[in-house]
Scaffold this active site. Structure first.
Site, PDB file in Angstrom:
ATOM      1  N   GLY A 132      52.556  40.355  12.218  1.00 17.80           N
ATOM      2  CA  GLY A 132      53.218  40.502  13.516  1.00 17.80           C
ATOM      3  C   GLY A 132      52.507  41.457  14.459  1.00 17.80           C
ATOM      4  O   GLY A 132      53.074  41.884  15.460  1.00 17.80           O
ATOM      5  N   ASN A 134      57.700  31.050   8.267  1.00 18.24           N
ATOM      6  CA  ASN A 134      58.806  31.975   8.034  1.00 18.24           C
ATOM      7  C   ASN A 134      59.419  32.300   9.399  1.00 18.24           C
ATOM      8  O   ASN A 134      58.828  33.037  10.178  1.00 18.24           O
ATOM      9  CB  ASN A 134      58.265  33.245   7.354  1.00 18.24           C
ATOM     10  CG  ASN A 134      59.312  34.344   7.240  1.00 18.24           C
ATOM     11  OD1 ASN A 134      60.492  34.116   7.451  1.00 18.24           O
ATOM     12  ND2 ASN A 134      58.860  35.550   6.899  1.00 18.24           N
ATOM     13  N   TRP A 135      60.579  31.705   9.649  1.00 16.54           N
ATOM     14  CA  TRP A 135      61.200  31.919  10.967  1.00 16.54           C
ATOM     15  C   TRP A 135      61.822  33.306  11.092  1.00 16.54           C
ATOM     16  O   TRP A 135      62.272  33.694  12.165  1.00 16.54           O
ATOM     17  CB  TRP A 135      62.280  30.853  11.217  1.00 16.54           C
ATOM     18  CG  TRP A 135      61.732  29.522  11.615  1.00 16.54           C
ATOM     19  CD1 TRP A 135      60.414  29.174  11.765  1.00 16.54           C
ATOM     20  CD2 TRP A 135      62.492  28.341  11.948  1.00 16.54           C
ATOM     21  NE1 TRP A 135      60.310  27.859  12.164  1.00 16.54           N
ATOM     22  CE2 TRP A 135      61.570  27.323  12.284  1.00 16.54           C
ATOM     23  CE3 TRP A 135      63.851  28.048  11.988  1.00 16.54           C
ATOM     24  CZ2 TRP A 135      61.973  26.036  12.660  1.00 16.54           C
ATOM     25  CZ3 TRP A 135      64.259  26.767  12.354  1.00 16.54           C
ATOM     26  CH2 TRP A 135      63.321  25.775  12.690  1.00 16.54           C
ATOM     27  N   LYS A 136      61.916  34.044   9.983  1.00 18.08           N
ATOM     28  CA  LYS A 136      62.579  35.356   9.993  1.00 18.08           C
ATOM     29  C   LYS A 136      63.988  35.217  10.613  1.00 18.08           C
ATOM     30  O   LYS A 136      64.610  34.180  10.436  1.00 18.08           O
ATOM     31  CB  LYS A 136      61.718  36.391  10.713  1.00 18.08           C
ATOM     32  CG  LYS A 136      60.298  36.429  10.153  1.00 18.08           C
ATOM     33  CD  LYS A 136      59.500  37.598  10.620  1.00 18.08           C
ATOM     34  CE  LYS A 136      58.079  37.478  10.081  1.00 18.08           C
ATOM     35  NZ  LYS A 136      57.279  38.644  10.391  1.00 18.08           N
ATOM     36  N   GLY A 190      54.400  33.648  10.398  1.00 19.82           N
ATOM     37  CA  GLY A 190      55.624  34.126  11.027  1.00 19.82           C
ATOM     38  C   GLY A 190      55.719  33.626  12.456  1.00 19.82           C
ATOM     39  O   GLY A 190      56.134  32.500  12.717  1.00 19.82           O
ATOM     40  N   GLY A 191      55.263  34.445  13.405  1.00 22.69           N
ATOM     41  CA  GLY A 191      55.429  34.161  14.831  1.00 22.69           C
ATOM     42  C   GLY A 191      55.047  32.745  15.240  1.00 22.69           C
ATOM     43  O   GLY A 191      55.804  32.066  15.946  1.00 22.69           O
ATOM     44  N   GLU A 235      58.562  43.058   4.889  1.00 25.51           N
ATOM     45  CA  GLU A 235      59.670  43.623   5.678  1.00 25.51           C
ATOM     46  C   GLU A 235      60.828  44.010   4.765  1.00 25.51           C
ATOM     47  O   GLU A 235      61.600  44.920   5.083  1.00 25.51           O
ATOM     48  CB  GLU A 235      60.109  42.606   6.752  1.00 25.51           C
ATOM     49  CG  GLU A 235      59.069  42.524   7.870  1.00 25.51           C
ATOM     50  CD  GLU A 235      59.103  41.249   8.683  1.00 25.51           C
ATOM     51  OE1 GLU A 235      60.047  40.457   8.549  1.00 25.51           O
ATOM     52  OE2 GLU A 235      58.147  41.049   9.457  1.00 25.51           O
ATOM     53  N   HIS A 280      58.893  39.873   0.633  1.00 21.71           N
ATOM     54  CA  HIS A 280      58.203  39.995   1.932  1.00 21.71           C
ATOM     55  C   HIS A 280      58.080  41.480   2.283  1.00 21.71           C
ATOM     56  O   HIS A 280      58.972  42.283   1.968  1.00 21.71           O
ATOM     57  CB  HIS A 280      59.002  39.245   3.007  1.00 21.71           C
ATOM     58  CG  HIS A 280      58.240  39.131   4.298  1.00 21.71           C
ATOM     59  ND1 HIS A 280      58.166  40.160   5.207  1.00 21.71           N
ATOM     60  CD2 HIS A 280      57.485  38.122   4.803  1.00 21.71           C
ATOM     61  CE1 HIS A 280      57.403  39.778   6.232  1.00 21.71           C
ATOM     62  NE2 HIS A 280      56.981  38.543   6.008  1.00 21.71           N
ATOM     63  N   SER A 282      49.357  37.187  11.171  1.00 22.00           N
ATOM     64  CA  SER A 282      48.865  36.785  12.495  1.00 22.00           C
ATOM     65  C   SER A 282      47.996  35.533  12.465  1.00 22.00           C
ATOM     66  O   SER A 282      47.019  35.428  13.203  1.00 22.00           O
ATOM     67  CB  SER A 282      48.131  37.957  13.163  1.00 22.00           C
ATOM     68  OG  SER A 282      49.013  39.057  13.317  1.00 22.00           O
ATOM     69  N   GLU A 291      49.591  39.163   2.092  1.00 24.67           N
ATOM     70  CA  GLU A 291      49.855  39.520   3.486  1.00 24.67           C
ATOM     71  C   GLU A 291      49.590  41.010   3.687  1.00 24.67           C
ATOM     72  O   GLU A 291      50.461  41.843   3.383  1.00 24.67           O
ATOM     73  CB  GLU A 291      51.312  39.220   3.842  1.00 24.67           C
ATOM     74  CG  GLU A 291      51.702  37.772   3.661  1.00 24.67           C
ATOM     75  CD  GLU A 291      52.918  37.415   4.502  1.00 24.67           C
ATOM     76  OE1 GLU A 291      52.798  36.535   5.341  1.00 24.67           O
ATOM     77  OE2 GLU A 291      53.972  38.047   4.331  1.00 24.67           O
TER      78      GLU A 291
HETATM   79  C1  PEP Z   1      54.999  37.001   8.067  1.00 23.83           C
HETATM   80  O1  PEP Z   1      55.985  37.545   8.514  1.00 23.83           O
HETATM   81  O2  PEP Z   1      54.989  36.632   6.885  1.00 23.83           O
HETATM   82  C2  PEP Z   1      53.854  36.843   8.951  1.00 23.83           C
HETATM   83  C3  PEP Z   1      52.703  36.523   8.426  1.00 23.83           C
HETATM   84  O3  PEP Z   1      54.073  37.041  10.300  1.00 23.83           O
HETATM   85  P1  PEP Z   1      53.020  36.801  11.495  1.00 23.83           P
HETATM   86  O4  PEP Z   1      52.379  35.456  11.270  1.00 23.83           O
HETATM   87  O5  PEP Z   1      53.849  36.828  12.740  1.00 23.83           O
HETATM   88  O6  PEP Z   1      52.022  37.895  11.417  1.00 23.83           O
END
Ligand code: PEP
Length: 238
Positions: A168, A8-10, A221-222, A97, A95, A200, A162
């Protein structure tokens, strides 16, 4: 079950990033990963070109959100049909967020229905906050989110567990926590639904997480912004 490694590049990236699937392929060649599915969900404007550059490389492309309606007066929104038209095979819905910005279970459910209507697979995100976990309510919170967000009768969907406090933040749920929650979700959703862990996930912890029972992949994500990291996580899926 085939593992799904989903990035997920956000709200990150640029048109120039559409060459990234070629970079991924150089590190982990398409012919070596026939046993797993790779997915990248970029911001909307890059979906079409990423699809073009990823298609021949056995990498799926997806959206990060969609509207419940097919079209209409919804300024700034994108329908599941539009995502499909641009080459998306999946869409992330609910998600944390977006839930934090007020998205409700009912809205998530309607988006998942829209994805199904458009012929793409919804990745329905669920997860508890730290307060909810510390109060001992993690399982009931996730169960309620699933019952409110998964449309009745839908068979083709993915759940992404999640924990909100792990997204994050660099904090990862313990293997025991992941094992317990994924077993709980398995009981609710059944044997055929892929259950991803997200929060993470990095090359250093991916092998342990992906080897946990009932973990059918990861939502990342990251670490998905760097193809070397994403490929290392995919390799750790075995
Ligand atoms: C996400 O945003 O779905 C996520 C899991 O982010 P990260 O891997 O950066 O924690």
């Amino acid at each position: 079950m085939r593992k799904l490694i989903a990035g997920n590049w956000k709200m990150n990236g640029a048109q120039a990033w559409t060459v990234k699937p070629a970079g991924f392929d150089r590190i982990y060649a398409a012919q070596d990963r026939n046993h797993i599915d790779i997915l990248i969900c970029p911001p909307f404007p890059f979906i079409r070109e990423l699809f073009t550059s990823a298609g021949g490389r056995n990498i799926f492309v997806g959206g990060q959100n969609c509207h419940a309606n097919e079209n209409g007066a919804h300024t700034g929104e994108v329908s599941a049909e539009m995502l499909a038209d641009c080459g998306a095979s999946f869409v992330i819905v609910g998600h944390s967020e977006r839930r934090a910005a007020g998205e409700t279970d009912t809205e998530v459910q309607n988006k998942a229905k829209a994805a199904n209507r458009a012929g793409i697979v919804p990745i329905i995100c669920v997860g508890e906050t730290l307060d909810q976990r510390e109060a001992g309510h993690a399982e009931s919170v996730v169960e309620n989110q699933i019952s409110g967000s998964v449309p009745d009768g839908l068979t083709e969907y993915v759940i992404a567990y999640e924990p909100v406090w792990a997204i994050g933040t660099g904090k990862v749920a313990s293997v025991d926590d992941i094992k317990g929650m994924h077993a709980h979700i398995r009981k609710i959703c059944g044997a055929t639904v892929r259950i991803l862990y997200g929060g993470s996930v990095k090359p250093a912890n991916a092998a342990e997480i992906l080897a946990t029972p009932n973990v059918d992949g990861a939502l990342i994500g990251g670490a998905s912004l760097d193809m070397a990291d994403l490929a290392a996580i995919a390799k750790a899926a075995g």
